[in-house]
Design an enzyme around this catalytic site. Sequence first.
Site, PDB file in Angstrom:
ATOM      1  CG  ASP A  81      -2.409   1.002   1.584  1.00 54.13           C
ATOM      2  OD1 ASP A  81      -2.231   1.357   0.508  1.00 54.13           O
ATOM      3  OD2 ASP A  81      -2.316   1.671   2.407  1.00 54.13           O
ATOM      4  CG  ASP A 103       1.407   7.630  -3.295  1.00 57.17           C
ATOM      5  OD1 ASP A 103       0.985   8.501  -4.660  1.00 57.17           O
ATOM      6  OD2 ASP A 103       0.174   7.543  -2.029  1.00 57.17           O
ATOM      7  CD  GLU A 133      -2.415   8.572  -4.686  1.00 57.42           C
ATOM      8  OE1 GLU A 133      -3.354   7.379  -4.285  1.00 57.42           O
ATOM      9  OE2 GLU A 133      -3.815   9.787  -4.154  1.00 57.42           O
ATOM     10  CG  HIS A 179      -5.221   8.011   2.875  1.00 55.26           C
ATOM     11  ND1 HIS A 179      -4.477   8.881   2.003  1.00 55.26           N
ATOM     12  CD2 HIS A 179      -5.535   7.064   2.518  1.00 55.26           C
ATOM     13  CE1 HIS A 179      -4.844   8.037   1.471  1.00 55.26           C
ATOM     14  NE2 HIS A 179      -5.140   7.037   1.475  1.00 55.26           N
ATOM     15  N   GLY A 180      -7.544   8.815   6.675  1.00 54.39           N
ATOM     16  CA  GLY A 180      -7.842   9.334   8.283  1.00 54.39           C
ATOM     17  C   GLY A 180      -8.814   9.348   8.669  1.00 54.39           C
ATOM     18  CG  HIS A 210      -6.170   4.463  -1.476  1.00 50.43           C
ATOM     19  ND1 HIS A 210      -5.165   4.861  -1.492  1.00 50.43           N
ATOM     20  CD2 HIS A 210      -5.954   3.836  -2.800  1.00 50.43           C
ATOM     21  CE1 HIS A 210      -4.530   3.286  -1.804  1.00 50.43           C
ATOM     22  NE2 HIS A 210      -4.852   3.300  -2.770  1.00 50.43           N
ATOM     23  N   GLY A 211      -9.567   5.760   1.255  1.00 49.89           N
ATOM     24  CA  GLY A 211      -9.388   7.046   2.212  1.00 49.89           C
ATOM     25  C   GLY A 211     -11.207   6.516   2.586  1.00 49.89           C
ATOM     26  CB  SER A 213     -11.913   4.079   6.899  1.00 51.13           C
ATOM     27  OG  SER A 213     -11.513   3.989   7.493  1.00 51.13           O
ATOM     28  CG  ASP A 256      -5.200   2.128   7.982  1.00 51.98           C
ATOM     29  OD1 ASP A 256      -5.686   0.427   8.819  1.00 51.98           O
ATOM     30  OD2 ASP A 256      -4.027   2.623   8.131  1.00 51.98           O
TER      31      ASP A 256
HETATM   32  P1  13P Z   1      -8.904   5.391   5.701  1.00 50.20           P
HETATM   33  O1  13P Z   1      -8.404   6.452   6.225  1.00 50.20           O
HETATM   34  O2  13P Z   1      -9.674   6.051   5.178  1.00 50.20           O
HETATM   35  O3  13P Z   1      -9.148   4.269   6.247  1.00 50.20           O
HETATM   36  O4  13P Z   1      -8.048   4.798   3.763  1.00 50.20           O
HETATM   37  C1  13P Z   1      -6.872   4.118   4.055  1.00 50.20           C
HETATM   38  C2  13P Z   1      -6.392   3.341   2.984  1.00 50.20           C
HETATM   39  O5  13P Z   1      -6.803   4.788   1.691  1.00 50.20           O
HETATM   40  C3  13P Z   1      -5.265   2.902   3.373  1.00 50.20           C
HETATM   41  O6  13P Z   1      -4.687   3.561   1.696  1.00 50.20           O
HETATM   42  O1  G3H Z   2      -3.737   4.991   3.346  1.00 44.37           O
HETATM   43  C1  G3H Z   2      -2.463   4.997   4.092  1.00 44.37           C
HETATM   44  C2  G3H Z   2      -2.690   3.719   5.214  1.00 44.37           C
HETATM   45  O2  G3H Z   2      -3.989   4.067   5.870  1.00 44.37           O
HETATM   46  C3  G3H Z   2      -2.111   3.121   6.086  1.00 44.37           C
HETATM   47  O3  G3H Z   2      -1.174   3.813   7.036  1.00 44.37           O
HETATM   48  O4  G3H Z   2       1.588   4.832   6.506  1.00 44.37           O
HETATM   49  O5  G3H Z   2       0.072   4.916   8.520  1.00 44.37           O
HETATM   50  O6  G3H Z   2       0.348   2.509   7.655  1.00 44.37           O
HETATM   51  P1  G3H Z   2       0.195   3.788   7.664  1.00 44.37           P
HETATM   52 ZN    ZN Z   3      -4.575   4.852   0.770  1.00 45.21          ZN
END
Ligand code: 13P
Ligand code: G3H
Ligand code: ZN
Length: 316
Positions: A81, A103, A133, A179-180, A210-211, A213, A256
């Site tokens: 990832d 990426d 991406e 993300h996040g 992605h992103g 959640s 994630d």
């Molecule tokens: P979230 O932060 O929305 O869970 O996205 C995770 C992600 O895109 C990992 O590549």
């Molecule tokens: O998009 C990123 C994932 O949520 C992974 O997060 O780089 O903190 O492991 P990380």
């Molecule tokens: Zn991601």
Amino acid sequence: MIVTTQELFKLAYGHFAVGAYNINNMEQTLGLFQGCVSSQAPFIIQISKGARDYAKVKLLEALIRGAEELYPDAIFAVHLDHGDEAACYDCIDSGFYSSVMIDASGEPFDGNVATTRRIVERAHAKGISVEAELGMLGGVEEHIKVDEKNAMLTDPDEAAEFVRRTGCDSLAVAIGTSHGAYKFKGTQSLHFERLAQIQQRLPGFPLVMHGSSSVPIEEVQRINAAGVKLDPSARGVNEDEFAKAVPLGVVKVNIDTDGRLVWTRVHREFFRDQPEKFDFRDPGKIFIAEYAKFIAHKNEKLGSAGQLAAVRAAVS
Ligand code: 13P
Ligand code: G3H
Ligand code: ZN
């Protein structure tokens, strides 16, 4: 059973999305396998650069191999990832990964094309597929003007040119996610109109979100009641929108942050309610069970739940 990411995408396209879940430790790994087997879903295990540093590559790979033996029914792919060039080469050469993500979305268009093309050549020589991406996964805050929002989203014409020039196998597109835990304030929808335009230019081509959640409000409230200070107005992607993204070409959905929220809720509540306890295995067991439930629920929303038998028949 480890399968190729492309095999999963071929079976999923237009029917369901495969959940791509990040792992960093043993508890997440056990919960992930349990949740996917109980919901009868194929899945993708993602390992980020941060996870490779934190848990060490050898240990993560051994965890996956061990889980594969413990859960012989599981069917999954293993994916890097958000790799940079060095991490991609490392994974391509290791022979353990089904696919890698390069990426280079922070580079200008031509630079992103050139970097991605280098990875594709090296990966394809070893039968490994590449996710790239294009666009900015910046999130779509309410205060950002419409023009600015649209500029952050993936441009459909550029997406078609990018895929043609790089030969990548799947594309992470910016359609309003980020993300996040702090994605949106208030209720906002994914940009389905943009996704549809991208699909029109790239018919049948696997798209990745992605992103994704959802940052459930109940989870945030429970975590905050246990002493955390998350912004209570933070919102994520509405899980019911996954089903709308599937016919528009989305085959992989990355999740994630929501899993981290499950971890925080379980551990915060456990130690708040039982301050005399200190054995990490006690909350660890609860976390594994809760994580498995969480994964099974996501798989239901993605439509991947119940697909295992059909996938097994197609890959064996
Ligand atoms: P979230 O932060 O929305 O869970 O996205 C995770 C992600 O895109 C990992 O590549
Ligand atoms: O998009 C990123 C994932 O949520 C992974 O997060 O780089 O903190 O492991 P990380
Ligand atoms: Zn991601």
